[in-house]
Design an enzyme around this catalytic site. Structure first.
Site, PDB file in Angstrom:
ATOM      1  CG  HIS A  11      -0.402   7.478   4.878  1.00 43.64           C
ATOM      2  ND1 HIS A  11      -1.612   6.517   4.483  1.00 43.64           N
ATOM      3  CD2 HIS A  11      -0.584   7.762   6.045  1.00 43.64           C
ATOM      4  CE1 HIS A  11      -2.153   6.501   5.850  1.00 43.64           C
ATOM      5  NE2 HIS A  11      -1.560   7.062   6.674  1.00 43.64           N
ATOM      6  CG  HIS A  19       1.661   4.997   1.550  1.00 41.93           C
ATOM      7  ND1 HIS A  19       1.203   5.643   0.691  1.00 41.93           N
ATOM      8  CD2 HIS A  19       0.682   4.447   2.392  1.00 41.93           C
ATOM      9  CE1 HIS A  19      -0.333   6.083   0.913  1.00 41.93           C
ATOM     10  NE2 HIS A  19      -0.441   5.241   1.973  1.00 41.93           N
ATOM     11  CG  HIS A  57      -4.419  12.156   1.663  1.00 37.20           C
ATOM     12  ND1 HIS A  57      -5.710  11.725   1.402  1.00 37.20           N
ATOM     13  CD2 HIS A  57      -3.612  10.936   1.324  1.00 37.20           C
ATOM     14  CE1 HIS A  57      -6.052  10.508   1.148  1.00 37.20           C
ATOM     15  NE2 HIS A  57      -4.410  10.072   0.904  1.00 37.20           N
ATOM     16  CD  GLU A  98      -3.379   4.647   0.495  1.00 35.23           C
ATOM     17  OE1 GLU A  98      -3.342   3.849   0.946  1.00 35.23           O
ATOM     18  OE2 GLU A  98      -3.404   6.023   0.887  1.00 35.23           O
ATOM     19  CG  ASP A 127      -1.646   9.330  -1.245  1.00 34.79           C
ATOM     20  OD1 ASP A 127      -0.463   9.451  -1.744  1.00 34.79           O
ATOM     21  OD2 ASP A 127      -1.835   8.463  -0.320  1.00 34.79           O
ATOM     22  CG  ASN A 140      -2.841   2.620   4.525  1.00 33.75           C
ATOM     23  OD1 ASN A 140      -2.375   3.656   3.837  1.00 33.75           O
ATOM     24  ND2 ASN A 140      -3.886   3.038   5.096  1.00 33.75           N
ATOM     25  CG  HIS A 141      -6.797   2.779   2.117  1.00 37.63           C
ATOM     26  ND1 HIS A 141      -7.770   2.326   3.115  1.00 37.63           N
ATOM     27  CD2 HIS A 141      -6.449   4.054   2.570  1.00 37.63           C
ATOM     28  CE1 HIS A 141      -7.787   3.267   4.238  1.00 37.63           C
ATOM     29  NE2 HIS A 141      -7.247   4.189   3.822  1.00 37.63           N
TER      30      HIS A 141
HETATM   31 FE   LIG Z   1      -3.599   8.240   0.568  1.00 34.41          FE
HETATM   32 FE   LIG Z   2      -2.428   5.636   2.919  1.00 31.13          FE
END
Ligand SMILES: [Fe+2]
Ligand SMILES: [Fe+2]
Length: 259
Positions: free
Chosen positions: A175, A150, A177, A39, A8, A67-68
């Protein structure tokens, strides 16, 4: 085929790190393709067409997301016509864009699938059944198959690794991080890592200002957290895949401070 996959990429600091270093990373690791999870690249949420263009021009071959992805409305028309930016495959039917890319990169037929987990995540279709459906539609000649799972729970990512072992070349988690130190090749030849980690500022809390996040945990009401700066790391893996069989030969994890 040698592939470098960056976790990410978060906000301006992560974006700058990729733009400034992707070309030298490509040379250093002698890779054929560079993938990243996009994302969080635009102010921490989603991506915009100009940013995507800049990243592709700098040497990114394909972007996955999570998800973003739809947090910025500009992404909707863009993702409909850019097959090299994918979104989770287990979103509802009719969602803009595709959850799977199948095509040629660096002279090989390659497939990349993006999935979203369900544990502590927004409700979506079963990623295990969704990925089976995606795989059933691929050309058998697409030997190099990559999956970005993710999701939040390490258990769900690990389960996906075993679910796909021997059926795809690489399963990476994204996801959280935070990178995990469990990169390995599973029993049937699938390279796996639970989370690639973030590419961005580790001076705060998963990319956000530590003072703001502490307030969010301790004070009510609280403001939205800003992004942290400094301690910028690029987190990625390099995987080598046998072109004939699609099995992974090696997987290595890297964490580079680029301030
Ligand atoms: Fe992320
Ligand atoms: Fe995410």
């Amino acid at each position: 085929m040698r592939i470098l996959f960056i976790g990410d990429v978060v906000a301006r600091s992560g974006r700058r790190a990729v733009l400034n270093h992707v070309s030298s990373l490509r040379t250093e690791h002698a890779v054929d393709a560079v993938l990243m999870n996009a994302e969080n690249v635009a102010g921490g949420f989603s991506i915009t067409p100009p940013i995507a263009k800049e990243l592709f021009e700098a040497g990114i071959d394909l972007m996955t997301s999570g998800n973003h992805i739809f947090d910025k409305k500009e992404v909707v028309p863009y993702i409909r016509k850019q097959p090299k930016l994918i979104r989770p495959a287990n979103y509802p039917p009719g969602t803009p864009g595709a959850g799977c890319f199948e095509g040629e990169i660096a002279g090989r037929k390659i497939a990349v699938i993006n999935l979203l987990g369900r544990v502590f995540m927004p409700p979506v279709d079963d990623p295990f059944r969704s990925v089976d459906e995606c795989l059933s539609m691929l050309d058998p000649e697409s030997k190099i198959r990559i999956v970005d799972m993710h999701c939040e729970a390490t258990s769900e990512k690990y389960a996906m690794g075993w679910h796909l072992d021997g059926r795809v070349s690489l399963v990476v988690g994204t996801h959280t991080h935070v990178p995990t130190a469990d990169e390995r090749i599973l029993e049937n030849g699938t390279a796996y890592v639970t989370d690639l980690g973030m590419t961005g500022s580790y001076a705060g809390v998963i990319g956000m200002n530590k003072e703001d996040v502490l307030k969010r945990f301790t004070i009510m009401p609280h403001d939205r957290a800003g992004h942290s700066k400094g301690s910028v790391w690029i987190c990625y893996i390099v995987v080598e895949i046998d072109d004939e069989t699609g099995k992974a030969l090696t997987i290595e994890r890297f964490r580079k401070e680029v301030n």
